[in-house]
Design a protein around this motif. Sequence first.
Motif, PDB file in Angstrom:
ATOM      1  N   ASP A  56       0.826  -1.215   0.000  1.00  0.00           N
ATOM      2  CA  ASP A  56       0.000   0.000   0.000  1.00  0.00           C
ATOM      3  C   ASP A  56       0.855   1.258   0.000  1.00  0.00           C
ATOM      4  O   ASP A  56       0.415   2.325  -0.441  1.00  0.00           O
ATOM      5  N   THR A  57       2.084   1.140   0.523  1.00  0.00           N
ATOM      6  CA  THR A  57       2.996   2.286   0.577  1.00  0.00           C
ATOM      7  C   THR A  57       4.356   1.875   0.017  1.00  0.00           C
ATOM      8  O   THR A  57       4.553   0.723  -0.381  1.00  0.00           O
ATOM      9  N   ILE A  58       5.306   2.799   0.014  1.00  0.00           N
ATOM     10  CA  ILE A  58       6.607   2.576  -0.598  1.00  0.00           C
ATOM     11  C   ILE A  58       7.386   1.487   0.144  1.00  0.00           C
ATOM     12  O   ILE A  58       7.480   1.497   1.365  1.00  0.00           O
ATOM     13  N   VAL A  59       7.943   0.546  -0.609  1.00  0.00           N
ATOM     14  CA  VAL A  59       8.765  -0.518  -0.040  1.00  0.00           C
ATOM     15  C   VAL A  59      10.125   0.063   0.343  1.00  0.00           C
ATOM     16  O   VAL A  59      10.783   0.716  -0.473  1.00  0.00           O
ATOM     17  N   SER A  60      10.554  -0.164   1.583  1.00  0.00           N
ATOM     18  CA  SER A  60      11.810   0.397   2.063  1.00  0.00           C
ATOM     19  C   SER A  60      12.891  -0.660   2.277  1.00  0.00           C
ATOM     20  O   SER A  60      14.067  -0.322   2.402  1.00  0.00           O
ATOM     21  N   SER A  61      12.518  -1.945   2.317  1.00  0.00           N
ATOM     22  CA  SER A  61      13.502  -3.006   2.494  1.00  0.00           C
ATOM     23  C   SER A  61      12.917  -4.336   2.062  1.00  0.00           C
ATOM     24  O   SER A  61      11.700  -4.553   2.171  1.00  0.00           O
ATOM     25  N   MET A  62      13.779  -5.218   1.556  1.00  0.00           N
ATOM     26  CA  MET A  62      13.335  -6.566   1.209  1.00  0.00           C
ATOM     27  C   MET A  62      14.504  -7.526   1.329  1.00  0.00           C
ATOM     28  O   MET A  62      15.672  -7.141   1.270  1.00  0.00           O
ATOM     29  N   THR A  63      14.169  -8.806   1.540  1.00  0.00           N
ATOM     30  CA  THR A  63      15.173  -9.854   1.587  1.00  0.00           C
ATOM     31  C   THR A  63      14.496 -11.176   1.275  1.00  0.00           C
ATOM     32  O   THR A  63      13.269 -11.296   1.344  1.00  0.00           O
ATOM     33  N   TYR A  64      15.304 -12.177   0.914  1.00  0.00           N
ATOM     34  CA  TYR A  64      14.756 -13.502   0.622  1.00  0.00           C
ATOM     35  C   TYR A  64      14.686 -14.341   1.888  1.00  0.00           C
ATOM     36  O   TYR A  64      15.570 -14.289   2.739  1.00  0.00           O
ATOM     37  N   PHE A  65      13.617 -15.130   1.963  1.00  0.00           N
ATOM     38  CA  PHE A  65      13.499 -16.153   3.001  1.00  0.00           C
ATOM     39  C   PHE A  65      13.280 -17.461   2.267  1.00  0.00           C
ATOM     40  O   PHE A  65      12.211 -17.692   1.701  1.00  0.00           O
ATOM     41  N   GLN A  66      14.310 -18.295   2.210  1.00  0.00           N
ATOM     42  CA  GLN A  66      14.319 -19.480   1.366  1.00  0.00           C
ATOM     43  C   GLN A  66      14.269 -19.024  -0.102  1.00  0.00           C
ATOM     44  O   GLN A  66      14.281 -17.829  -0.392  1.00  0.00           O
ATOM     45  N   ASP A  67      14.234 -19.932  -1.035  1.00  0.00           N
ATOM     46  CA  ASP A  67      14.354 -19.551  -2.438  1.00  0.00           C
ATOM     47  C   ASP A  67      13.051 -19.051  -3.056  1.00  0.00           C
ATOM     48  O   ASP A  67      13.071 -18.322  -4.042  1.00  0.00           O
ATOM     49  N   ASN A  68      11.927 -19.439  -2.513  1.00  0.00           N
ATOM     50  CA  ASN A  68      10.655 -19.104  -3.141  1.00  0.00           C
ATOM     51  C   ASN A  68       9.799 -18.157  -2.319  1.00  0.00           C
ATOM     52  O   ASN A  68       8.613 -17.999  -2.606  1.00  0.00           O
ATOM     53  N   ARG A  69      10.389 -17.549  -1.305  1.00  0.00           N
ATOM     54  CA  ARG A  69       9.626 -16.613  -0.480  1.00  0.00           C
ATOM     55  C   ARG A  69      10.424 -15.328  -0.261  1.00  0.00           C
ATOM     56  O   ARG A  69      11.648 -15.358  -0.173  1.00  0.00           O
ATOM     57  N   VAL A  70       9.696 -14.234  -0.179  1.00  0.00           N
ATOM     58  CA  VAL A  70      10.310 -12.916  -0.089  1.00  0.00           C
ATOM     59  C   VAL A  70       9.681 -12.152   1.064  1.00  0.00           C
ATOM     60  O   VAL A  70       8.456 -12.180   1.243  1.00  0.00           O
ATOM     61  N   LEU A  71      10.505 -11.490   1.854  1.00  0.00           N
ATOM     62  CA  LEU A  71      10.040 -10.597   2.913  1.00  0.00           C
ATOM     63  C   LEU A  71      10.271  -9.162   2.475  1.00  0.00           C
ATOM     64  O   LEU A  71      11.360  -8.821   2.010  1.00  0.00           O
ATOM     65  N   SER A  72       9.246  -8.322   2.590  1.00  0.00           N
ATOM     66  CA  SER A  72       9.416  -6.909   2.247  1.00  0.00           C
ATOM     67  C   SER A  72       8.667  -6.041   3.245  1.00  0.00           C
ATOM     68  O   SER A  72       7.568  -6.366   3.684  1.00  0.00           O
ATOM     69  N   GLY A  73       9.318  -4.926   3.627  1.00  0.00           N
ATOM     70  CA  GLY A  73       8.733  -3.981   4.572  1.00  0.00           C
ATOM     71  C   GLY A  73       8.532  -2.638   3.918  1.00  0.00           C
ATOM     72  O   GLY A  73       9.244  -2.273   2.973  1.00  0.00           O
ATOM     73  N   ASP A  74       7.559  -1.864   4.415  1.00  0.00           N
ATOM     74  CA  ASP A  74       7.249  -0.579   3.787  1.00  0.00           C
ATOM     75  C   ASP A  74       7.253   0.547   4.817  1.00  0.00           C
ATOM     76  O   ASP A  74       7.473   0.330   6.009  1.00  0.00           O
ATOM     77  N   ILE A  75       7.012   1.760   4.342  1.00  0.00           N
ATOM     78  CA  ILE A  75       7.096   2.926   5.220  1.00  0.00           C
ATOM     79  C   ILE A  75       5.892   3.056   6.142  1.00  0.00           C
ATOM     80  O   ILE A  75       5.899   3.901   7.042  1.00  0.00           O
ATOM     81  N   SER A  76       4.868   2.225   5.951  1.00  0.00           N
ATOM     82  CA  SER A  76       3.757   2.217   6.903  1.00  0.00           C
ATOM     83  C   SER A  76       4.093   1.416   8.148  1.00  0.00           C
ATOM     84  O   SER A  76       3.361   1.457   9.133  1.00  0.00           O
ATOM     85  N   GLY A  77       5.201   0.661   8.100  1.00  0.00           N
ATOM     86  CA  GLY A  77       5.619  -0.157   9.234  1.00  0.00           C
ATOM     87  C   GLY A  77       5.249  -1.617   9.104  1.00  0.00           C
ATOM     88  O   GLY A  77       5.541  -2.410  10.001  1.00  0.00           O
TER      89      GLY A  77
END
Length: 262
Positions: free
Chosen positions: A73-94
Amino acid sequence: ATSNKISRKIKLYQASNGTILSSIPFLETDVITDDIVSVAFSSNSRYIGAGVGNKSLIWDLKRRNLKCSFKHDTIVSSMTYFQDNRVLSGDISGSIKLWDMKSNESIAQTDKILTSPIHMIKICNKYPNNMICSRNDGSIQVYDIHNSCSMLRNMQIYTPNTNTNTNGLVGLSLSPRNSKLLTTISGDGTISLIDTSAGGNTINPQQYRPSAIINPNTSGASGTSQSKPTSISCHENGFHFAVGTTDGNMVIYDWRHATEPV
């Protein structure tokens, strides 16, 4: 691309000789005009992803195409992989979301209790089910990914001479050898070593004071008084760490003798 837009790209280099292997996006017709943040490889190095605007984009380096796109919903500020087929991403809404690359859907996310923007997300090497994130308000949280991203610990990092927070965290790195040790960069430019096994103070268990602090401006590491550290990464030996600065330098420290850079 139209003449009034600047196309942004990810450059993939050969580290041994500095030659450019590829530019991402692969097609000239695929134009990125938003800022690119948090570029990350999957563990098998087949996929590369980045936060772009309010999306996490994943490219397939073998097929040379865009594999999937996850929207916040808001701008993505960080991301990283968790295992090969899953992605974690955080945004400025927290908010932090766990995405599945096969289903292209969000399968878990953190509670909406904390609303401070996410600065960085890391996976703990020793306990790969634990996710650690830093926020702009100077706090650090530990989440259990396998338990619906539930919060295990909430830490507020405080400076030793005052009872105020560290003006937000702009850098975070975990020790590869000791899961209890965190190295952080605060908004005022100081570098702190946090030992979570020491616990918080007796009045507020969530308040953690650094075990050691480095001020690069007073140690002569950053070259000029205006320069500040911007990024940090720990060596696998757990003692040395590299710090990038705003004046373009990279400085190596040793926590055992941290008054001056190595």
